[in-house]
Design an enzyme around this catalytic site. Sequence first.
Site, PDB file in Angstrom:
ATOM      1  N   GLU A 114      10.280  16.218  14.725  1.00 59.39           N
ATOM      2  CA  GLU A 114      10.646  16.123  13.306  1.00 59.39           C
ATOM      3  C   GLU A 114       9.782  17.089  12.496  1.00 59.39           C
ATOM      4  O   GLU A 114       8.566  16.975  12.483  1.00 59.39           O
ATOM      5  CB  GLU A 114      10.438  14.694  12.791  1.00 59.39           C
ATOM      6  CG  GLU A 114      10.867  14.544  11.349  1.00 59.39           C
ATOM      7  CD  GLU A 114      10.845  13.108  10.845  1.00 59.39           C
ATOM      8  OE1 GLU A 114      11.831  12.687  10.235  1.00 59.39           O
ATOM      9  OE2 GLU A 114       9.842  12.416  11.062  1.00 59.39           O
ATOM     10  N   LYS A 166       0.850  -1.191   0.000  1.00 55.10           N
ATOM     11  CA  LYS A 166       0.000   0.000   0.000  1.00 55.10           C
ATOM     12  C   LYS A 166       0.888   1.244   0.000  1.00 55.10           C
ATOM     13  O   LYS A 166       1.452   1.612   1.017  1.00 55.10           O
ATOM     14  CB  LYS A 166      -0.930   0.046   1.220  1.00 55.10           C
ATOM     15  CG  LYS A 166      -1.965   1.184   1.056  1.00 55.10           C
ATOM     16  CD  LYS A 166      -2.500   1.759   2.341  1.00 55.10           C
ATOM     17  CE  LYS A 166      -1.638   2.796   2.995  1.00 55.10           C
ATOM     18  NZ  LYS A 166      -1.571   4.123   2.279  1.00 55.10           N
ATOM     19  N   CYS A 184      13.874  11.123   5.866  1.00 51.60           N
ATOM     20  CA  CYS A 184      14.013  10.818   7.297  1.00 51.60           C
ATOM     21  C   CYS A 184      15.451  10.975   7.770  1.00 51.60           C
ATOM     22  O   CYS A 184      15.719  11.106   8.959  1.00 51.60           O
ATOM     23  CB  CYS A 184      13.507   9.407   7.589  1.00 51.60           C
ATOM     24  SG  CYS A 184      14.277   8.178   6.543  1.00 51.60           S
ATOM     25  N   GLU A 205      10.439   1.660  10.110  1.00 49.81           N
ATOM     26  CA  GLU A 205      11.467   2.676   9.887  1.00 49.81           C
ATOM     27  C   GLU A 205      10.786   4.028  10.010  1.00 49.81           C
ATOM     28  O   GLU A 205       9.939   4.378   9.192  1.00 49.81           O
ATOM     29  CB  GLU A 205      12.107   2.488   8.505  1.00 49.81           C
ATOM     30  CG  GLU A 205      13.490   3.114   8.431  1.00 49.81           C
ATOM     31  CD  GLU A 205      13.438   4.558   7.985  1.00 49.81           C
ATOM     32  OE1 GLU A 205      13.633   5.449   8.826  1.00 49.81           O
ATOM     33  OE2 GLU A 205      13.192   4.798   6.793  1.00 49.81           O
TER      34      GLU A 205
END
Length: 488
Positions: free
Chosen positions: A392, A179, A288, A254
């Site tokens: 973040e 997905k 990331c 992750e």
Amino acid sequence: TMAHSKALLVLENFIGGKFVPCSSYIDSYNPSTGDVYCRVPDSGKEEVEAAVKAAKAAFPFWSSKSPFERSQILNKLADLIEHDLEAFAQAESKDQGKTITFARTVDIPRAVYNFRFFASSILHHTTECTEMATMGCVHYTSRAPVGVAGLISPWNLPLYLLTWKIAPAIACGNTVVAKPSEMTSVTAWMMCKLLEKAGVPHGVVNVVFGTGPKAGEALVCHPDVPLISFTGSTLTAQRITEKSAPHCKRLSLELGGKNPAIIFDDADLTQCIPTTLRSSFANQGEICLCTSRIFVQRGIYSEFLKRFVAEAKKWKVGNPSDPTVNVGALISKEHLEKVRSYVKKAQAEGARVLCGEGVDSLALPTGNKKGYFMLPTVIAEVKDESCCMQEEIFGPVTCVVAFDTEEEVIERANSVKYGLAATVWSSNVGRVHRVARRLQSGLVWTNCWLVRDLNLPFGGMKASGVGREGAKDSYEFFTEVKTITIKH
């Protein structure tokens, strides 16, 4: 209106080797214009059920093929994507907002290499054997694919990160239901068109498009999907962990990063500054592994800042299809607002915004005025406990602060919940090793950034994830090991 929808690209799910229309669709935007340009299936339980069924049916045949046969098919798929590299790059740039240059040089070549790499590595794994002469026993291990793998990939590096999951999963003999992000589904759909030609049997790779709460959740909760590989936010990962716990699923997660760059006063600034600009602003800061906290030793702090800001101002923001542009559009209007809100918070706390958002004016081409653009932004004098230094941001924003001692900077670099990547800049070899050892980070780059050997483990500590990926690590995740003892 019907006329309006005719011009739009309409994607379909790929299930059991066929494209299947969906009963409802979601709009997907072109981030550089702000217009809807694509309709993505809004899949749910039913579509996921069909895809899992197809993947289960294909598993016995696919898992019984030899690694060499699977390797040849992966290499063929790599060739086909590479043959269409330009079309894939154009599509990725338009769909995601990234520059055509980045898509051409990073995203699509890496997607091709992901297949080639695992096509090769699958041929070289060995199992273990031990002997107990006194007991008259020999022990050995055997590895087998697990079954249907659920793969959920993000919007920042769409084909790159999707293939980083699909390649090892099918190389090991699993079948998959993937997905992609509903915001960036086009290149996954394009890849589906090449599967048959590459020799991938029907049902080995199934792609279901849709949102996390609907399609993603249905996949995570499906009892016949024993493993889930996910790249995305820590918040979503917590939900995946909760939902999959009753089924004892195997997870590879992750997640985000709040990655420090530590620049000592003996760093080579001629290399450090251009690389740190890239590590802060590449792909609009939507990686990331991007650097968002830059710690500079006090002796060179003002010189670094002056040179860094001057260079950041040279980065050109604009139409992603312009090959001279360095910064494309951010993924969505909502995401742009979120990133901007962090800059406003920093200003409210008394930090100094040295360039970019709210300081410099952004001139955009006529067709891109409604796009989701933002200038590379450098913030100084931010407190370590500020949300800009803790959370973040995932945009073209980086914070620069001063430090005095090695001991102090290690403690400060480790003082966030994340632990994905770090960079260290110094010409002192002893210091580089000392600091690298003590940073709570899955990856440490010294005097460079984003140099990857796919053989080696990739992944994070703390809130940056669970598990590692890479040649050996991916193989271990996507197979079950069995220990067999023979008494003779």
